[in-house]
Design an enzyme around this catalytic site. Structure first.
Site, PDB file in Angstrom:
ATOM      1  N   ASP A  50     -10.554   1.968  -3.536  1.00 43.31           N
ATOM      2  CA  ASP A  50     -11.114   1.725  -2.197  1.00 43.31           C
ATOM      3  C   ASP A  50     -12.628   1.763  -2.241  1.00 43.31           C
ATOM      4  OD1 ASP A  50      -8.798   1.294  -0.895  1.00 43.31           O
ATOM      5  OD2 ASP A  50      -8.737   3.198   0.183  1.00 43.31           O
ATOM      6  N   ASP A  80       0.833  -1.214   0.000  1.00 45.28           N
ATOM      7  CA  ASP A  80       0.000   0.000   0.000  1.00 45.28           C
ATOM      8  C   ASP A  80       0.866   1.262   0.000  1.00 45.28           C
ATOM      9  OD1 ASP A  80      -2.325   1.471   0.093  1.00 45.28           O
ATOM     10  OD2 ASP A  80      -3.121   0.466   1.878  1.00 45.28           O
TER      11      ASP A  80
HETATM   12  C1  DGJ Z   1      -5.843   1.864   1.963  1.00 42.68           C
HETATM   13  C2  DGJ Z   1      -6.191   0.669   1.125  1.00 42.68           C
HETATM   14  O1  DGJ Z   1      -6.587   1.068  -0.135  1.00 42.68           O
HETATM   15  C3  DGJ Z   1      -7.230  -0.150   1.855  1.00 42.68           C
HETATM   16  O2  DGJ Z   1      -7.650  -1.225   1.059  1.00 42.68           O
HETATM   17  C4  DGJ Z   1      -6.654  -0.639   3.140  1.00 42.68           C
HETATM   18  O3  DGJ Z   1      -5.597  -1.529   2.888  1.00 42.68           O
HETATM   19  C5  DGJ Z   1      -6.162   0.543   3.963  1.00 42.68           C
HETATM   20  N1  DGJ Z   1      -5.305   1.398   3.214  1.00 42.68           N
HETATM   21  C6  DGJ Z   1      -5.440   0.078   5.186  1.00 42.68           C
HETATM   22  O4  DGJ Z   1      -4.912   1.102   5.890  1.00 42.68           O
END
Ligand code: DGJ
Length: 757
Positions: free
Chosen positions: A546, A476
């Site tokens: 997301d 991430d």
């Molecule tokens: C942002 C990501 O896009 C989410 O899927 C998740 O992993 C969160 N970060 C976790 O902090």
């Protein structure tokens, strides 16, 4: 295939369906003759050179030859200072303060193997392919530029990049070094790109080009969701199925720039590369600079064909060999199920349930390390969080005992001010010594230009991956850059930081993927904030957004597919109501949308009702049965969520005897029309059975009512030319065995199979 007419110095690059033709002019400049439909190779192409012959008013003539003004040359590597007033590809400042560069042909070479790009990812070559390098040089400043071309015949892609060398005895400053320029002969174009933001990525934007310059870029440090590093150029009449268009996909994960400029003479210049904003790179005597590789593709048959060519190119040449055409596992991810609120027992319960419904991979998301129970702390610390008794090794063992693969979330490029790492190494964070840094999600960016940071991360991550016997990593990256100042760089190197960051990242990824070849990496940056060919060359899949709401995902996945294949797009079934938009979308639609990608679940599966569990078991079985098609089939966008109430997607196998059709409705219409969907690409001779996937009604929580299954029988030519005559939807009076029961946010997947197969 590359053919060269030595006499006129003409270079003809041919793919299956396209030709890219360039030549050296009598002045020594490398110019563009044609990019488009495939031409027969001829001993000379002189007649295609289209230059002004007569003197022009108010022009700056090159070497006093009438009409020969660089301002109207269709240049492959335009520079600044000799009369071309359009945007340059390359802009250089020399030690004497001058900024004039004039690049003239020196030599060319055909290479049998494709050279790799120093410090940068590159596409792996087709077998038996040739690669062309044309060397240009400035006779005064001794700057040399290698212009690289590679041909990917089967995908109809040509890649380009530059290597700039300083042969002078003193350093030069690169102020701009983009990857490719194509000067088209006329102005009648639309520019298409993917714009967006967090939870609204890849929204298709199409605008007509007019005289002047349109730029799309990123200044965020990452390629960004605001403007993806992909653009297309299309004729006004071009649609998904018809018309000429070009795609340009940059293999780079940092700040990028695309320029589309229509000149006063109605020529259109299209360039893409590293953003020159906040960029300056000093090349010492003898040093070289390599620009990222860019993929160019031409389609005479609309945007679907353009995308399919890019998809094939990415699947065959960008994705690393290890993962090429390898089916990806179905995952359950605990993020939207638990956020930071989990312990061993909760994870164990999810893993058990995952196993019982047929999931293959369990992914432990954020919060397993340091003292991270919210997003204010611990990035940079890689020791187990005490809330997870036994740590990652124990939960991994449990998961593996159930026969599942184990995956883990990391965010290596970041550090929390409240972390052991920051307390030990504040100088590793990107902060200016005299400013209070701006935070994003309470965190700072690490100095990936510092080799010590890369070594630290390699060591810590290697330990995590080994001690948890990790099969999958979600990598991430949750904030954009600010306060750009790297403590590891000198004052004059600061303006090179953005690019050095990307090189540091690529170095780390190269080391990790070599050391752990069996780990499946998934890139993520708050969803699709870094969805690009650069990341895909290390990580075969990306968390698309997301936003897990299926209706929002229609637009996001539809837009993303313009450049990126389904195998690269991760898509999960999430909870109802949606955590991002509060929408209540039926479970079956959540599946039907997520199935067109790398599939998984991201909700608390331990809370599913018996009926929902049954539906999910059937969804997983269906996905497994059709996974090859859903991840690697030839994808068609048939109708667009950006344009209407109904979205339809199709994936077809190579033989044209099997396909899946996704049908999605935003809102139920009253007294609706009869709908027909034309299905291209199926074998016209074969008889097909079209059957809707058995699925449940929206009221699944309380009843076990299945929707009636639809069945149609037509031939391939009928499906293509007349279309699939769908049963009417609910007309407000009765529901019979013929009624297509769709409703608001309803959907279907139809399986289309040739009889006898
Ligand atoms: C942002 C990501 O896009 C989410 O899927 C998740 O992993 C969160 N970060 C976790 O902090």
């Amino acid at each position: 295939m590359i053919s060269i007419n030595d006499q006129g110095l003409e270079f003809h690059l041919q793919t299956k369906r396209s030709s890219y033709l360039i030549k050296v002019t009598s002045t020594g400049h490398l110019v563009h003759l044609h990019y488009g439909d495939r031409l027969t190779h001829r001993p000379q192409f002189n007649a295609l050179e289209h230059l002004y012959h007569d003197k022009m008013g108010s022009s700056t003539d090159y070497a006093d030859i009438p009409g020969q003004t660089l301002n109207t040359f269709r240049l492959e590597v335009p520079t600044f200072g000799k009369g071309d007033y359009r945007s340059p590809l390359l802009h250089v400042e020399y030690t004497d303060g001058s900024r004039v560069t004039d690049l003239l042909y020196q030599s060319h070479q055909l290479l049998d193997s494709k050279p790799s790009l120093e410090g940068l990812p590159s596409a792996s070559a087709e077998r038996d392919s040739h690669h062309l390098v044309i060397t240009l040089a400035d006779p005064v400043t001794k700057l040399e530029v290698d212009v690289h071309y590679s041909v990917f015949s089967q995908s109809d892609v040509i890649t380009r990049h530059l290597v700039v060398r300083n042969h002078a005895s003193r350093p030069v400053q690169l102020l701009r070094a983009l990857s490719s320029c194509v000067d088209f002969a006329d102005e009648s174009w639309d520019l298409i790109h993917l714009q967006g933001k967090w939870i609204k990525e890849a929204q298709i934007a199409r605008q007509s080009l007019e005289k002047g310059t349109v730029q799309i870029d990123s200044k965020k440090g990452v390629s960004s969701a605001n403007h993806n590093p992909f653009i297309a150029l299309a004729r006004k009449e071009t649609n998904e199925h018809l018309g000429a268009c070009y795609g340009f996909g940059l293999m780079y994960s940092g700040n990028h720039l695309s320029v589309a400029e229509v000149s006063p003479y109605n020529q259109t210049r299209v360039m893409t590369g590293i953003n020159d904003f906040d960029f300056r790179w000093e090349l010492e005597s003898g040093e070289r600079f390599t620009t990222p590789e860019i993929a160019l593709t031409y389609s005479a048959s609309g945007l679907n064909r353009m995308s399919q060519q890019l998809h094939q190119f990415i699947n065959q040449h960008v994705i690393s060999e290890q993962w090429r055409n390898v089916e990806r596992p179905i995952q359950v991810n605990n993020w939207e199920a638990t956020y930071f609120d989990f312990d061993y027992d909760k994870l164990d319960a999810i893993a058990q349930k995952a196993k019982s419904i047929g999931v293959e991979l369990f992914v432990l998301d954020d919060g397993w390390f340091g003292k991270r129970n919210d997003d204010t702390t611990s990035l940079g610390d890689y020791f187990d969080n005490p809330k997870l008794v036994g740590g990652i090794a124990r939960i991994s063992e449990t998961v593996k005992d159930y026969g599942l693969k184990f995956g883990i979330w990391v965010e290596p490029e970041m550090v929390s001010p409240d972390s052991e790492l920051f307390r030990a190494h504040p100088e590793w964070a990107i902060t200016h010594p005299e400013r209070t840094p701006s935070l994003g999600r309470n965190q700072l960016v690490l100095d990936m230009a510092n080799p010590e940071v890369i070594d630290y991360l390699f060591e810590k991550l290697s330990d995590v991956f080994s001690r948890a016997r990790v099969d999958y990593v979600k990598w991430d990256h949750n904030r954009n850059f600010s306060d750009s100042y790297a403590h590891s760089l000198s004052a004059k190197e600061q303006a090179s930081f953005n690019h050095r960051y990307v090189l540091g990242l690529y170095d780390l990824l190269t080391r990790l993927t070599k050391t752990f070849p069996n780990i499946l990496f998934e890139s993520c940056s708050s969803g699709g904030n870094r969805f690009d060919l650069g990341m895909l060359s290390y990580m075969p899949q990306t968390w698309t957004s997301d936003n897990t709401d299926a209706i929002e995902r229609l637009n996001i996945q539809h837009g993303t597919s313009l450049c990126y294949p389904l195998s690269a797009m991760s898509a999960h079934v999430a909870a109802k109501p949606s955590h991002q938009v509060l929408r209540r979308t039926p479970l079956e639609t959540r599946f039907n949308v997520a199935a067109f990608g790398n599939f998984g679940y991201q909700l608390d599966i331990t809370q599913l009702t018996e009926q929902e569990t049954q539906a999910v078991v059937e969804q997983i079985a269906f996905y497994k049965q059709h996974r090859q098609l859903l991840q690697f089939g030839r994808f068609y966008r048939l109708s667009s969520p950006f344009e209407g109430n109904i979205t339809t997607w199709l994936v077809v196998n190579d033989d044209g005897n099997e396909a899946l059709l996704g049908y999605y409705q935003k809102l139920q219409q009253s007294s609706g029309e009869l709908e027909t969907i034309k299905l291209p690409a199926l074998n016209p001779e074969l008889a097909f059975i079209v059957r809707s996937r058995a699925q449940y009604r929206e009221e699944i929580e309380t009843t076990d009512t299945r929707v009636n299954s639809e069945l149609y029988q037509l031939y391939g030519d009928q499906l293509a030319s007349v279309g699939l005559p769908l049963n009417n939807q609910f007309m407000g009076v009765e529901i019979t065995e013929h009624t297509r029961y769709i409703g608001d946010f309803g959907s279907r997947i139809y399986h289309i199979m040739a009889e006898g197969y």
